[in-house]
Design an enzyme around this catalytic site. Structure first.
Site, PDB file in Angstrom:
ATOM      1  N   GLU A 465       0.855  -1.160  -0.053  1.00 11.20           N
ATOM      2  CA  GLU A 465       0.093   0.195   0.097  1.00 11.20           C
ATOM      3  C   GLU A 465       0.948   1.253   0.102  1.00 11.20           C
ATOM      4  O   GLU A 465       1.235   1.724  -0.833  1.00 11.20           O
ATOM      5  CB  GLU A 465      -1.090  -0.007   1.171  1.00 11.20           C
ATOM      6  CG  GLU A 465      -2.156   0.846   1.183  1.00 11.20           C
ATOM      7  CD  GLU A 465      -3.098   0.672   2.148  1.00 11.20           C
ATOM      8  OE1 GLU A 465      -4.153   1.233   2.093  1.00 11.20           O
ATOM      9  OE2 GLU A 465      -3.007  -0.171   2.791  1.00 11.20           O
ATOM     10  N   GLU A 735      -1.925   0.528  13.614  1.00  8.68           N
ATOM     11  CA  GLU A 735      -3.436   0.752  13.015  1.00  8.68           C
ATOM     12  C   GLU A 735      -4.456   0.559  13.712  1.00  8.68           C
ATOM     13  O   GLU A 735      -5.270   1.448  13.639  1.00  8.68           O
ATOM     14  CB  GLU A 735      -3.107   0.112  11.496  1.00  8.68           C
ATOM     15  CG  GLU A 735      -4.385   0.377  10.795  1.00  8.68           C
ATOM     16  CD  GLU A 735      -4.322  -0.409   9.248  1.00  8.68           C
ATOM     17  OE1 GLU A 735      -4.937   0.362   8.510  1.00  8.68           O
ATOM     18  OE2 GLU A 735      -3.576  -1.493   9.234  1.00  8.68           O
TER      19      GLU A 735
END
Length: 891
Positions: A465, A735
């Site tokens: 990502e 996260e």
């Protein structure tokens, strides 16, 4: 007079050539405590450091301004070098002139580029990962060089060498931008690398973001183009008065070498049996190399670099004696810190032996590397040895997010070190306190910023990502500006945000937007609002009105996009949203299903963005635009409150947003704050917010007088909380709040995908939740800007039972603003402040009705007090201390 000026420009560290932004000058002043304030300034411009040929002057300007001042004279022309000096006047008279500041420009016009972009003919990289391209040019200088500049850009990433030596430490030039519209040129001073006689200019050229993998599709390559290209121009002034230009053209030679593949996600494969010794130096026989293919590159898209380049920032040498060896031929490396970077090895073996380096952020409970969260990213570097000599191995044109690595080889490993990389921003602040977990949290946030500020503000550095998610950026922008000098970094990224904006004003969810389309590609609330939130955060921290002026059309267009989507009730609604992403109470596999209504958030951010446009327009003197957007913001806020007034007090995010974005009417604001405090107490300080609510919840509590509850949240140790991660051994910000569970097991990261399949979303290095650090500086340390750029500062510490001392400093544009405070057992508060020249500071004592206050030994009222520049001491008896009441916060 005892006043000295240090003159600086707005060029970022590591950037040589001006031209990417309007040139601005600032000065920091060293002055004794009795020196009066600046009341005028003067700036001279000259073509020489002696100023005997004065080019321009501001004349005497009656003003106390000392940051981001427009210098006299016309803007610099291409290649021009200009010298500046400044002086100031106070009540005591004029200061001495500052030391001269030299500023030079790069190539500013498309016509300045005289060569052609070049590449390897028949390059297989258009179809698959392929060898890194090598390019070289032999040339001769008839006299000694006295000044030389190399200007270079590329499709793909490059490293340039002169006579066998690197021209800089830069690793991933020219960075990642909206390549079709904006390509960055880097300028290097290479005078010391040249010599009379034969020289060689050489370069390596790799896929990078331009042609390498982006996103989760292993075949998702060549988003911007399928052909790499190098455009370089070496300009040399010689001792005999001649000038020479060496551009890229069809006289260069191109080939390949030992780097057989280099991808940002998958890693680097090096086969030293293909090495071409001396390829970058004089004397190498390149007769078997090819002539280059000329590539069209639109020079009108080239702009000078603005932000600091990606470079090594820290090295962690490891003790091999302490390195674990799970089995023969396998080393398990622990850097002790989660970083973005790579492993450097010194090995000795035999020809054909391989060395494989795999990377991971955490270990599985059985001690093996946790690889599931990498998704399709291979994150593996491999090497094939060519001989039995000791060899230093390190990858090129890649980086990995990791703390742990496994080195697998039958060769002998003599040394291991981990190299951390980042856009090399200058640290701007420091913080520590008596609670080591809070101090470690600060370091974790700093490292997450370092690891994710790699050319663009990425979401994470390890998996497939590493994109510039706008939601993360807006949440963290204020904190980023406090921790590091991020002004130029944000300025560069915002330029791409505007370039990638749709004609209707829609803002991409990721910037640069490499090709994402579909319902979530543009216009998501709290993500696309980065168009307004980030510029304003930068302005608050640095007072950069130029950035506001440049971004205003983008900001207006974004609000216009929202206006066009209002329904009959004048509100937004019905569009798919990310919402309060990763609310800890949302289903683990559906992180957008937060407790707070997504349509409420969409309208609250709409109102907030409209108000930010109004503030920006007011700063820039656009009064009509300001009035219209202020009215629009008020209208949307009122309609939002009317529709969701009952819903807002039911969630932490609802309350925090309503308070911080002025959705709650003035007469309801305190009631909403009370509701938020009640929710926090009932949850024993448990965080119940996601990406959008978390940056706002502590400021909202503090703004409504609930400091006890704010500390209850900050100091909580159970999950979900900030300090839970620290106590689990985190060295960066996670996260997911529960990425590692209390029993040591790792979250499965499972997430439902739009196509019906199940994906994985788990990272141990996401900076978004680190936005709490802005509150820690403002409230725990008590340092905050009260006017843009800290021209006025508010010193309002809120000490808490359980933290006996704190130290903090911020390098403001004016100089270092620092505090050291402590609290005694009798609730006595003592603090020392250092306030830079040019800053007006207001100290708000943490006083109770029974307090006495001393400022610099003199009695003072228990109310806000103005402090001038210099060193100050304050004492407060019977100070007000926050007392968080809960079972989860240690006191």
């Amino acid at each position: 007079m005892s006043v000295r000026l240090h003159l600086v420009s707005n060029l970022a560290d590591g950037v040589l050539a001006a031209g990417g932004e309007p040139l601005r000058l600032s000065w920091k002043v060293a002055a004794g405590p009795g020196a009066s304030r600046q009341d005028a300034y003067e700036i001279h411009a000259s073509r020489s450091p002696s100023f005997d040929d004065l080019l321009a002057t501001t004349g005497v300007v009656e003003a106390d301004r000392q940051i981001l001042v427009t210098p006299p004279g016309e803007p610099l022309a291409s290649r021009e070098v200009r010298f500046y000096r400044a002086r100031i006047r106070t009540a005591e008279g004029w200061s001495d002139w500052s030391e001269p500041l030299a500023v030079e420009a790069g190539l500013l016009r498309p016509s300045d580029w005289v060569g052609s972009a070049i590449t390897l003919p028949h390059d297989a990289g258009a179809r698959e990962q392929s060898p890194v391209i090598l390019l070289r040019k032999t040339f001769s200088l008839p006299a000694e060089p006295v000044r030389a500049r190399l200007h270079v850009t590329s499709y793909g990433v490059h490293r340039v060498r002169l006579n066998g030596k690197p021209v800089s430490e830069n690793l991933l030039d020219p960075g990642w931008t909206s390549y079709r519209r904006r390509l960055l040129a880097i300028t290097h001073d290479v005078t010391s690398l040249l010599r009379k006689g034969e020289n060689v200019l050489a370069a390596m050229l790799g896929d990078g973001w331009y042609r390498g993998r982006l996103g989760g599709n292993p075949k998702g390559r060549c988003w911007y183009g399928d052909q790499l290209a190098l455009l370089a121009q070496l300009e040399v002034e010689l001792a005999d008065g001649q000038t020479m230009t060496v551009p890229t053209d069809d006289t260069w030679r191109v080939g390949t070498g030992e780097v057989r593949r280099a991808d940002l996600y998958d890693g680097c494969h090096v086969d030293l049996r293909h090495r071409q010794p001396g390829w970058d130096a004089p004397g190498f026989d390149d007769s078997t190399w090819q002539r280059p293919l000329l590539v069209h590159l639109d020079t009108a898209t080239i702009e000078p670099q603005i932000a600091s380049p990606v470079r090594p920032i820290q090295t962690f040498p490891l003790d091999l004696a302490q390195t674990k060896r799970p089995r023969p031929g396998l080393l398990r490396v622990d850097a002790g810190q989660n970083v973005a970077g790579f492993v450097r090895l010194t090995v000795e073996g035999t020809a054909g032996q391989t060395v494989t380096v795999r990377h991971a952020e955490v270990l599985e409970p059985d001690g093996s590397l946790h690889l599931r969260s990498l998704r399709t990213a291979k994150a593996t570097d491999t090497y094939v040895l060519a001989d039995d000599h000791p060899t230093v191995l390190e990858p090129v044109f890649t980086f990995h997010g990791f703390r742990y690595a496994e080195v697998e080889t039958d060769a002998t490993v003599h040394a291991v070190e981990v190299v951390a990389i980042s856009s090399a921003l200058t640290p701007r602040s420091e913080f520590s306190c008596s609670d080591p977990t809070v101090t470690r949290l600060h370091e974790n946030v700093r490292w997450s910023q370092r690891d994710n500020f790699v050319a663009v503000p990425t979401d994470c550095p390890q998996r497939d990502e590493r994109l510039g998610w706008t939601g993360d950026a807006q949440a963290f922008a204020s904190t980023a500006c406090t921790l590091f000098d991020s002004r130029a970094f944000w300025s560069s990224w915002l330029r791409d945000l505007a370039l990638d904006q749709e004609p209707d004003g829609g803002v991409a969810s990721v910037v640069p937007n490499y090709g994402r389309t579909g319902v979530k590609a543009y216009g998501r609330a709290g993500w696309a609002d980065a168009a307004t939130i980030v510029p304003w955060a930068v302005y608050e921290s640095y007072a950069d009105a130029d950035l506001l002026r440049r971004q205003l059309p983008s900001m207006v267009a974004w609000v216009g996009y929202l206006e066009a989507r209002r329904r009959r009730d004048d509100l937004l609604g019905g569009e798919e949203q990310y919402g309060d992403w990763l609310d800890p109470d949302a289903p683990s596999d559906r992180p957008s299903l937060a407790k707070v209504d997504a349509d409420f958030l969409a309208n609250a951010f709409f109102a907030h963005s409209a108000q930010l446009v109004a503030r920006t327009a007011h700063v820039l003197g656009e009064t009509d635009l300001a009035a219209r957007h202020a009215a629009l913001g008020d209208e949307v806020a009122a309609a939002t409150w009317q529709k969701w007034a009952d819903h807002i007090p039911t969630t932490q995010t609802g309350c925090a947003v309503a308070i911080c974005f002025d959705i709650a009417p003035a007469d309801q604001r305190q009631a909403v704050g009370d509701a938020l405090a009640r929710l926090v107490r009932e949850g024993d300080g448990r965080i119940a917010t996601g990406f959008l609510g978390t940056p706002l919840v502590l400021p909202a509590l503090t703004a409504t007088g609930h400091v006890d509850e704010a500390y209850l949240m900050l100091l909580r140790r159970e999950t979900p909380s900030w300090l839970y991660q620290v106590e689990q051994g985190a060295t960066t910000v996670w996260e997911r709040w529960d990425a590692i569970r209390p029993d040591g097991t790792i979250h499965d990261g499972r997430m439902a995908r739009a196509d019906g399949r199940t994906g994985t979303m788990l990272s141990f290095n996401h900076y978004a939740y680190g936005a709490v650090m802005d509150w820690i500086y403002r409230t725990v340390a008590g340092i905050a800007p009260a006017a843009p750029g800290y021209a006025e500062a508010r010193l309002e510490p809120r000490p808490v039972v359980g933290i006996s001392w704190a130290r903090a400093a911020v390098e403001t544009p004016y100089g270092r603003l620092a505090v050291r405070w402590s609290v005694g057992g009798d609730a006595s508060f003592e603090a020392e402040y250092d306030i830079p020249y040019g800053v007006r500071a207001t100290f708000v004592p943490p006083a109770t009705t029974g307090s006495s206050v001393l400022v610099d030994g003199e009695p003072s009222a228990a109310e806000p007090t103005t402090l001038s520049h210099g060193h100050h001491q304050v004492q407060v008896t019977r100070a007000r201390l926050a007392r968080p009441r809960g079972t989860s916060a240690r006191h």
